[in-house]
Write an enzyme that holds these catalytic residues in place. Structure first.
Site, PDB file in Angstrom:
ATOM      1  CB  THR A  10     -39.737  21.795   7.795  1.00 25.34           C
ATOM      2  OG1 THR A  10     -38.683  20.974   7.307  1.00 25.34           O
ATOM      3  CG2 THR A  10     -39.151  23.067   8.382  1.00 25.34           C
ATOM      4  CD  GLU A  34     -37.949  25.023   4.956  1.00 22.80           C
ATOM      5  OE1 GLU A  34     -38.259  24.172   4.086  1.00 22.80           O
ATOM      6  OE2 GLU A  34     -37.324  24.754   5.983  1.00 22.80           O
ATOM      7  CE  LYS A  37     -37.287  14.430   1.546  1.00 25.72           C
ATOM      8  NZ  LYS A  37     -37.422  15.718   0.865  1.00 25.72           N
ATOM      9  CD1 TRP A  63     -37.591  16.851   5.453  1.00 26.96           C
ATOM     10  CD2 TRP A  63     -35.546  16.166   4.882  1.00 26.96           C
ATOM     11  NE1 TRP A  63     -37.243  17.494   4.289  1.00 26.96           N
ATOM     12  CE2 TRP A  63     -35.992  17.084   3.910  1.00 26.96           C
ATOM     13  CE3 TRP A  63     -34.281  15.597   4.731  1.00 26.96           C
ATOM     14  CZ2 TRP A  63     -35.232  17.453   2.817  1.00 26.96           C
ATOM     15  CZ3 TRP A  63     -33.520  15.963   3.645  1.00 26.96           C
ATOM     16  CH2 TRP A  63     -33.990  16.873   2.696  1.00 26.96           C
TER      17      TRP A  63
END
Lengths: 552, 552
Positions: B190, B339, B446, B451
């Site tokens: 991520t 996550e 975002k 991201w």
């Protein structure tokens, strides 16, 4: 059966237990309604899942104070009510094991299961006290009785408390323990095969995973906006999982107590706007008859109903057609058993198919559900292809399938084969996972959704001094699906051996065959066993008499 | 966190792994279609899940012959195609770990993640070879490249093989191993926070449980009769889980490759009768514009579509209204992150509520899904009530929630709090589990569902000799949801510091802010930190210019 973890994933070690169900009741669905039907006139009691979560904690705290420890067994002898629901979550979530006693067993079998389970407490409906209290003298492990409801109860040889007193008590600083997901949560005895009942000891994990499996839109597919009527007794395979599935989904839950007659059901569906239900076909056939007699008004009351998942026995095609045509209700079949929970296979319809093509699937057992695996094994032990034609005993494996019977790990090892459960059902499976049942283990008769053990009936009859040999098989029956039929060989040519009366004290009343057919000898197979297949083939007639004492 | 098992349940020890998905493809859904879109003209390739299961085994056997062992990492740099799907199941089910490389990361970050993961093999789309091959010199662990597709590829410093050769090879007597459910199955980095990407190492168990959670009719609710269009890249949180959920349900799966333009999407939906899809709002807003321009014919082509679950950013209310009104499509919002997988909360509608009452829920994050638990914690570490008003950082726990970051178990320990994942999202939760996001961690922007790290942008800008200090915040943007906006304090009063050009070599092209606003000093909070809240409040204007280089 698993290899070592080479690189463990780094996900949280969050256990799959019933404690999460309580969290979800309190935090996501606290306003969801839980309705209990109190009588045949439709009087009802209503509360919320927030209250169920709160009272489950209070009950657990009270049981803890009474000395109940994780792993201890607590029996329930109860119909479907909110108190039984609270007993489910209170007992399991504190780490104790809920033994749901099948109150339709013969008294001797009830005693046997309570003793086998070594229940320390029995939680009993007040209207079942007359059944249970006289048996207490034979249940040495039972230290205490907890009575649901305010009705009078007989004297008992152990302390008696009221359920509400325990479930309303201040929990103090009691908190539910953090449980390993492989801990035992519940114990349910099956009377499906020969001999003594066998206990399935469900783990928390199996209950949680089963609930997630059932939540699938092609499986039970209950949504939060549903109103679920739980007609299946909560002592049958965890009420087919509905106490868990409905509370997880946040659907309103209607618990009918013992008020399952057609008139009560119709009233309950109309009054509480039930959208979703389940059960054995018998009670829904009765409902159809009730609607036919009641005309448009009766029909209008059932308008909210959209889906029924029926099981326990083959679902008649006529029932499916009539519910669809007269009431716009989708009826589908599901297949399961105590050892695998109810949803091993579900016959979901496909809107891309025609009504007739769907119907061809709706009456068979169903398509195998996620996280269940199955194989067919023939008499020689050879695994059969999934071609829709080859037959074999259905064997199952999965996270929600029993791996042994409680305290019969060795004795009942023959019910398992290399890690697979032997279901006793004979079937076919096609290339797309559709299961069709074509026969059952020789020794089981299914009557009104309940098992009757032909072996137990035969064993009881053999005790009669005039019976030389006997064989009991299932006779097709429109109402009960099957009724037992006894073939007997008598040692003397007497006009009436009074076999019905003889059985009356030994087996449940509704097990007693209507017909005892005298024959000269029981036909045998080449290997010398009773040829029950031949005996069954002689029974081609059916009738629809109401049978006294059969399960309602 | 769990106590000892007191009495273990006697259920089977059946592991929750991707091997069951292969069983189900072969035994229950072998004829389910898998379609890959090959170009913008709608050319497609079609096969079945039976074939996917077969080729996954063959791929695994080939990888085994190449010396890949359980626990080894294999990277994929690939769009959504049937080959990527086979790579998923082939790699995971043999016990190796599938690292889905985010091909939208900057080249240096791609190199960083491959090296951090120590990928032994990279599986690369032929049309991405130009991106990946020049980086191989900096990836010392990569021993071999496997190319998906038949296109020409550049020279490489390691052996290159074709995917089809491996996935078609005779598997011999290779069988998938029996895996522990806690084994690592997949690795996804991520880029949502500051600093280097962080790897989430998914276990088999987390993937299986998440799939079951998502199957719920109030969650993703995919049925076998659905046709699922998987627009979310398979390198984003396992393609939001659809490769697992769709194959478990047996729904037809349409994989659009990189052909996600409005015209392609519309053509794909019409040609393959797509009923269900998902993704970020941007592409679906484009689709609406395309339909508006195309009139009735364009609208008719979308008739099969019934449901969209959108996420990654707030779903505009206008989008929901227009899909409902013009196309009879239900659009709801979902909330998740790498996550926790995609389905932590889903905004299921309730047919008992009015359109407007439902709408009030459809645009917020959603209602918390089963087997996810959440709490709100304020800046002081105090757990906040679920009253719909109190704010806090959302913390999550559950069987499908990360418990640590790969090889950052200690360094990133501050992202976890007493067993809970700190999501970085600030929100409220009401008494019925509805989550509303009200803010985000300060350092994330975002844009088009991806991201952008404001901290990384700031760090890059700081390297410029004329930049004294700088702060980057998200500016609301109709098309991309947010775009970065840089506030800079320069050391000299120059007319143009060429900051865009300066960033070009350091961050992905689409990260580069359109606007650099010179100010005299960055405002600070009382504790001396940049006051980004104040900076954001200055940015009230929006525009809809198409931004070159932004993610498509």
């Amino acid at each position: 059966m698993t290899m070592t973890v080479t690189v463990p994933g780094l996900m949280q070690d969050f256990p799959l237990t019933t404690n999460h169900f309580l969290w979800r009741m309190a935090r996501v669905n606290p306003r969801t309604r839980v309705v209990t039907i109190l009588d045949d006139e439709g009087t009802s009691d209503e509360t919320t899942l927030g209250d169920v979560a709160d009272r489950s904690l209070r009950l657990a705290a009270s049981l803890d104070r009474l000395g109940i420890r994780p792993g201890d067994r607590i029996g329930t002898v109860a119909w479907n009510t909110v108190s039984h629901l609270i007993a489910y979550f209170g007992v399991m979530s504190m780490g104790a094991v809920l033994h749901t006693v099948n109150l339709r067993l013969h008294a001797q079998q009830i005693v046997w299961t309570v003793n086998h389970a070594e229940d320390r407490i029995l939680i009993v409906d007040d209207n079942l006290a007359e059944l249970v209290f006289p048996l207490l003298a034979d249940m040495p492990t039972v230290e205490r009785i907890v009575v649901i409801g305010g009705g009078d109860v007989p004297e008992a040889p152990v302390p008696v408390q009221r359920f509400d007193a325990l479930a309303d008590a201040d929990p103090g600083d009691y908190r539910m323990p953090e449980l390993d997901e492989r801990s035992a949560a519940a114990l349910c005895y099956t009377s499906g095969t020969t001999g003594d009942p066998k206990g399935v000891l469900y783990s928390h994990r199996s209950i949680a995973v089963h609930s997630l499996i059932m939540s699938g839109s092609d499986v039970f597919g209950i949504a939060k906006h549903d109103v679920v009527l739980a007609t299946v007794p909560m002592f049958h395979a965890m009420g087919w999982g509905l106490p868990f599935l409905a509370t997880m989904a946040g659907a309103d839950l209607v618990l009918p107590g013992r008020h399952l007659g057609a008139r009560s059901l119709a009233r309950t569906i109309a009054a509480h706007r039930v959208t979703w239900s389940t059960g054995v076909p018998t009670i829904w056939m009765d409902l159809l008859r009730h609607v036919d007699a009641g005309g448009d008004a009766a029909r209008d009351g059932l308008a909210p109903l959209r889906k029924l998942i029926l099981g326990g026995t083959k679902v008649p095609e006529d029932l499916i057609r009539r519910f669809a045509r007269d009431l716009d209700v989708e009826v589908i079949s599901g297949w399961g058993m105590t050892e695998i929970f109810p949803g091993g296979a579900v016959a979901a319809t496909d809107p891309r198919l025609s009504t007739e093509d769907n119907l061809a699937h709706q009456t068979i057992a169903g398509r195998i559900s996620p996280f269940y695996e199955l194989r067919l094994v023939d008499d020689e032990g050879i695994v059969q292809p999934h071609d829709g034609r080859s037959r074999g005993e259905i064997q199952m494996r999965g996270p929600s399938v029993a791996g042994a019977y409680f305290r019969l790990e060795d004795e009942a090892a023959d019910r398992f084969d290399d890690g697979w459960l032997r279901t006793g059902d004979i079937g076919t499976v096609d290339a797309e996972g559709w299961v069709t049942l074509v026969d059952r283990s020789k020794d089981m008769i299914k009557s009104g959704g309940e098992w009757i053990s032909s072996a137990d009936l035969e064993s009881a009859l053999q005790n009669h001094e005039l019976v030389a040999e006997c064989a009991v098989v299932g006779r097709p029956d429109d109402r009960w699906s099957e009724r037992p039929h006894a073939f007997v060989v008598l040692t003397e040519d007497v006009p009436d051996a009074n076999l019905k009366d003889f059985l009356a004290g030994q087996v449940p009343k509704w097990w007693i065959p209507e017909e005892f057919e005298r024959i000269d000898a029981i036909p045998r197979t080449t290997t010398g066993k009773f040829d029950k297949k031949l005996l069954r083939s002689r029974l081609t007639h059916t009738d629809d008499r109401v049978i006294e004492g059969a399960p309602a």
